[in-house]
Design a protein around this motif. Structure first.
Motif, PDB file in Angstrom:
ATOM      1  N   THR A  51       1.047  -0.879   0.017  1.00 17.20           N
ATOM      2  CA  THR A  51      -0.018  -0.133   0.071  1.00 17.20           C
ATOM      3  C   THR A  51       0.764   1.318   0.379  1.00 17.20           C
ATOM      4  N   PHE A  52       1.829   1.083   0.563  1.00 13.41           N
ATOM      5  CA  PHE A  52       2.628   2.809   1.132  1.00 13.41           C
ATOM      6  C   PHE A  52       3.650   2.185  -0.246  1.00 13.41           C
ATOM      7  N   SER A  53       3.945   1.000  -1.102  1.00 12.38           N
ATOM      8  CA  SER A  53       4.510   1.627  -1.927  1.00 12.38           C
ATOM      9  C   SER A  53       3.846   2.088  -3.402  1.00 12.38           C
ATOM     10  N   SER A  54       2.581   1.590  -3.604  1.00 13.32           N
ATOM     11  CA  SER A  54       1.809   2.546  -4.732  1.00 13.32           C
ATOM     12  C   SER A  54       2.073   3.883  -4.198  1.00 13.32           C
ATOM     13  N   LEU A  55       1.751   4.283  -3.271  1.00 13.85           N
ATOM     14  CA  LEU A  55       1.596   5.532  -2.712  1.00 13.85           C
ATOM     15  C   LEU A  55       2.864   6.202  -3.006  1.00 13.85           C
ATOM     16  N   ILE A  56       4.032   5.860  -2.786  1.00 14.01           N
ATOM     17  CA  ILE A  56       5.061   5.744  -3.052  1.00 14.01           C
ATOM     18  C   ILE A  56       6.087   6.176  -4.953  1.00 14.01           C
ATOM     19  N   LYS A  57       5.130   5.372  -4.691  1.00 13.05           N
ATOM     20  CA  LYS A  57       5.547   5.384  -6.750  1.00 13.05           C
ATOM     21  C   LYS A  57       4.390   6.232  -7.640  1.00 13.05           C
TER      22      LYS A  57
END
Length: 108
Positions: free
Chosen positions: A12-18
């Motif tokens: 989830t956080f990785s998607s936001l970061i991307k």
């Protein structure tokens, strides 16, 4: 999400970061990374790859390598995909000597 008792995970956080990296909002990238740490989540190579890619695409290779160094300090080994985004950005800019250097780094 948390109101519905759905806990954010690394993906989830990785998607936001991307998303923030794509729009080159590196302040928000850092903020989301900080939120991950507060939640006790450990980023992985998929978390960092879009950050490296965003820096490489804009020609900020020092920043891209700074992120790779940060990954390494955290015990996250950059994989072939991380170096490939740098290689692709170098080649796309016509920087073929530098692209060859990246390939040498990948072999080591």
């Amino acid at each position: 999400m948390e109101q519905r008792d759905i806990k954010a995970d690394v993906a989830t956080f990785s998607s936001l970061i991307k998303g923030h990296a794509i729009f080159q909002d590196f302040h928000q990238v850092d903020a989301v990374l900080g939120q991950m740490q507060v939640k006790g989540l450990v980023p992985d190579v998929l978390t960092y790859m879009p950050i490296v890619e965003a820096h490489a695409k804009r020609g900020a290779f020092k920043d891209a390598y700074r992120v790779i160094a940060e990954m390494t300090e955290l015990g996250i080994s950059p994989d072939v995909h991380v170096f490939t985004v740098i290689l692709d950005a170098r080649a796309g800019r016509g920087e073929f000597d530098e692209a060859e250097h990246v390939m040498t780094e990948m072999r080591n």
